[in-house]
Design an enzyme around this catalytic site. Structure first.
Site, PDB file in Angstrom:
ATOM      1  CB  CYS A  51       1.027 -15.238  -4.830  1.00 14.05           C
ATOM      2  SG  CYS A  51       2.318 -15.336  -3.575  1.00 14.05           S
ATOM      3  CG  HIS A  79       7.654 -15.953  -7.790  1.00  8.05           C
ATOM      4  ND1 HIS A  79       7.536 -15.654  -6.444  1.00  8.05           N
ATOM      5  CD2 HIS A  79       8.959 -16.258  -7.994  1.00  8.05           C
ATOM      6  CE1 HIS A  79       8.720 -15.760  -5.865  1.00  8.05           C
ATOM      7  NE2 HIS A  79       9.603 -16.127  -6.779  1.00  8.05           N
TER       8      HIS A  79
END
Length: 352
Positions: A90, A48
């Site tokens: 991301c 992440h």
């Protein structure tokens, strides 16, 4: 073989491994990149991410500035000839944009630019789905694109640039599910390098010729994906759907989903409240969302960013893999001159 897992997969150990510093390793196998001046290094990292950070399995935030400092140190040691980094997260472009110099002989490609998410793929309930025994997404669109291309290609005939074009097209295939795959660093010097310099080649693919990257994704395929910030919600909903209604497993899954949604609401509302306290109710939201031009790093003072994030955590709790999407908000506070004391008062008011 796995060398570093769980709490051993830490920032300290990944930096020590890159630098070839065995004495700095704590736990794990102790293996490091013992490279020399003629070696080519390939690094693939997936987790992440948020603006200026990627998350570690230890839940530590690895900051972009710290990564770049380690890469500069590796270059100064003269212990590699070239390095390629594939980064899946991301806002992964923010790890290099405005930070990675061209003179390090490092080529980096990222799943997205500095201000957009990446996309989970092969997810339950979406097309194409994973095998029915899986409750979660199997990969990210960027990662599966380069991995599947590498699996079937003759890596001795395909360049970094060619794979970048293949992955870029597939990852940006639709307007709804897309991110902008990016390149940073020594692109002119290294983009014509063959993939086989960095990845092990499959001898069964020696006769494969990629005639056109346009053939990789048929234009009629109805693809579906999910923003990685929301992948955990999809997973928890799938767990709930599969559990027998009103069973112990169903109750537990419902509790986990409710807890995750509440945690996300707390993070969103507390950061929004801090913005309003610092910049006023009319300007708070806009100030926190300011995106700097391409080529400019996320924040001027990275120590300030760490300090404000730490201050927020003291008063409002963990950010988690979802909350790091708010890193841009904290960076903009630093860029606006907000210091620790002011942040502490605002956080205390937002999270009494």
């Amino acid at each position: 073989m796995q060398d570093y897992t769980g709490q051993d997969a830490s920032i300290n150990n990944i930096f020590a491994a890159i630098l070839g510093n065995k004495t700095a390793v704590k736990g794990g196998s102790g293996k490091v990149v013992n490279s020399g001046p003629n070696d080519h290094i390939f690094i693939y990292y997936a987790d992440h991410g948020g603006p200026g950070v990627v998350l570690m399995p230890t839940d530590e935030e690895l900051y972009a500035k710290d990564l770049i400092d380690v890469l500069k140190k590796k270059h100064a040691s003269g212990t590699y000839k070239s390095m390629v980094i594939y980064l899946e997260a991301c806002e992964s472009g923010s790890m290099f944009d405005g930070l990675l110099p061209q003179g390090l002989n490092i080529y980096a490609t990222t799943a997205s630019n500095a201000n957009e998410g990446s996309w989970g793929f092969y997810c339950p309930g979406l097309y194409p789905p994973p095998p029915p025994e899986y409750e979660t997404c199997l990969g990210d669109l960027f990662s599966i694109s380069w991995l599947e291309d590498s699996d079937k290609s003759n890596l001795g005939m395909e360049t970094l640039e060619k794979q970048y074009q293949v992955v870029k097209r597939r990852t940006g295939y639709t307007a709804q599910y897309n991110s902008h795959v990016m390149q940073y660093g020594s692109t002119k010097e290294l983009s014509n390098h063959m993939l086989s310099m960095y990845m092990g080649a499959n001898p069964n693919n020696q006769n494969y010729i990629l005639r056109s990257h346009k053939s990789i994704m048929p234009t009629t395929t109805p693809l579906q994906a999910i923003n990685q910030h929301d992948a955990s919600i999809l997973y928890l909903k799938e767990k709930l759907r599969r559990a027998p209604e009103d069973s112990e497993k169903w109750v537990k899954a419902q509790q986990e989903l409710t807890k995750e949604i509440a945690h996300r609401n707390h993070l969103d509302h507390s950061v929004e409240a801090i913005g309003e306290i610092l910049f006023g109710p009319n300007n708070g939201a806009e100030e926190l969302k300011v995106v700097r031009p391409a080529g400019q790093p996320l924040v001027d003072d990275w120590d300030c960013l760490k300090t404000l994030v730490g201050t927020y955590k003291q008063h409002c709790g963990s950010l988690s893999s979802y909350g790091i999407k708010h890193m841009r908000a904290f960076a903009n506070m630093c860029n606006a001159g907000v210091g620790k004391d002011l942040m502490a008062r605002a956080s205390a008011n937002a999270c009494p």
